[in-house]
Write a protein that holds these residues in place. Structure first.
Motif, PDB file in Angstrom:
ATOM      1  N   SER A   9     -11.922   2.605  -1.940  1.00 45.25           N
ATOM      2  CA  SER A   9     -11.709   3.632  -0.909  1.00 45.25           C
ATOM      3  C   SER A   9     -13.023   3.989  -0.229  1.00 45.25           C
ATOM      4  O   SER A   9     -13.086   4.092   1.008  1.00 45.25           O
ATOM      5  CB  SER A   9     -11.090   4.873  -1.553  1.00 45.25           C
ATOM      6  OG  SER A   9     -10.987   5.918  -0.628  1.00 45.25           O
ATOM      7  N   THR A  68     -13.963   3.239   3.690  1.00 48.94           N
ATOM      8  CA  THR A  68     -14.360   4.363   4.538  1.00 48.94           C
ATOM      9  C   THR A  68     -15.709   4.094   5.200  1.00 48.94           C
ATOM     10  O   THR A  68     -15.882   4.353   6.396  1.00 48.94           O
ATOM     11  CB  THR A  68     -14.419   5.659   3.709  1.00 48.94           C
ATOM     12  OG1 THR A  68     -13.146   5.879   3.118  1.00 48.94           O
ATOM     13  CG2 THR A  68     -14.790   6.850   4.572  1.00 48.94           C
ATOM     14  N   VAL A  84      -7.392   4.849   0.540  1.00 47.65           N
ATOM     15  CA  VAL A  84      -7.410   6.247   0.119  1.00 47.65           C
ATOM     16  C   VAL A  84      -6.104   6.596  -0.598  1.00 47.65           C
ATOM     17  O   VAL A  84      -6.113   7.297  -1.621  1.00 47.65           O
ATOM     18  CB  VAL A  84      -7.658   7.181   1.322  1.00 47.65           C
ATOM     19  CG1 VAL A  84      -7.414   8.636   0.953  1.00 47.65           C
ATOM     20  CG2 VAL A  84      -9.069   6.990   1.848  1.00 47.65           C
ATOM     21  N   SER A 141      -6.200   5.146  -4.086  1.00 45.99           N
ATOM     22  CA  SER A 141      -7.094   5.955  -4.918  1.00 45.99           C
ATOM     23  C   SER A 141      -6.411   7.258  -5.332  1.00 45.99           C
ATOM     24  O   SER A 141      -6.506   7.677  -6.487  1.00 45.99           O
ATOM     25  CB  SER A 141      -8.377   6.238  -4.151  1.00 45.99           C
ATOM     26  OG  SER A 141      -9.253   6.997  -4.913  1.00 45.99           O
ATOM     27  N   GLU A 142      -5.717   7.874  -4.404  1.00 47.50           N
ATOM     28  CA  GLU A 142      -5.029   9.136  -4.692  1.00 47.50           C
ATOM     29  C   GLU A 142      -3.924   8.939  -5.728  1.00 47.50           C
ATOM     30  O   GLU A 142      -3.813   9.719  -6.681  1.00 47.50           O
ATOM     31  CB  GLU A 142      -4.446   9.720  -3.406  1.00 47.50           C
ATOM     32  CG  GLU A 142      -3.753  11.044  -3.608  1.00 47.50           C
ATOM     33  CD  GLU A 142      -3.183  11.604  -2.314  1.00 47.50           C
ATOM     34  OE1 GLU A 142      -2.650  12.714  -2.370  1.00 47.50           O
ATOM     35  OE2 GLU A 142      -3.259  10.935  -1.265  1.00 47.50           O
TER      36      GLU A 142
END
Length: 107
Positions: A57, A61, A78, A81-82
């Motif tokens: 992530s 980014t 993301v 990852s969450e």
């Protein structure tokens, strides 16, 4: 550009953390692997997967910030990852709950 199948495969990889297709033992009787692994190895592997998802992530980014990345890849990384972090927190909560339950058992 990322495709929906890329996102689907990312979610399926995260769903398999600790599952049979990831090579990790599944919960149940006789769940230790022949290499001497077990619950501790499964947790270590899951934490490693969360760390990898976070690093991916961050990398996606940074590429987007530099103008080299695609926003779809950033959002997918993301989200991966969450989900991985939420799964890890859920497992942690269950382990703590189980420990508290054991501590309440009469001797």
């Amino acid at each position: 550009m990322a495709t929906p199948s890329l996102a689907a495969s990312a979610y399926s990889r995260l769903a398999n953390i600790g599952g049979a297709s990831s090579g990790l033992p599944t919960p149940g009787i006789g769940s230790q692997t022949s290499q001497g692994g077990g619950f501790a190895q499964m947790l270590e592997s899951a934490i490693g997967e969360v760390s990898k998802a976070g690093a991916n992530s961050d990398a996606q980014t940074m590429q987007a910030v530099q103008g080299k990345g695609d926003i779809v890849n950033v959002v997918t990384a993301v989200a991966e990852s969450e989900v991985a972090l939420q799964t890890l927190v859920s497992v942690r909560d269950k382990v703590i709950s189980a420990y508290e339950e054991i501590m309440r058992m009469p001797i």
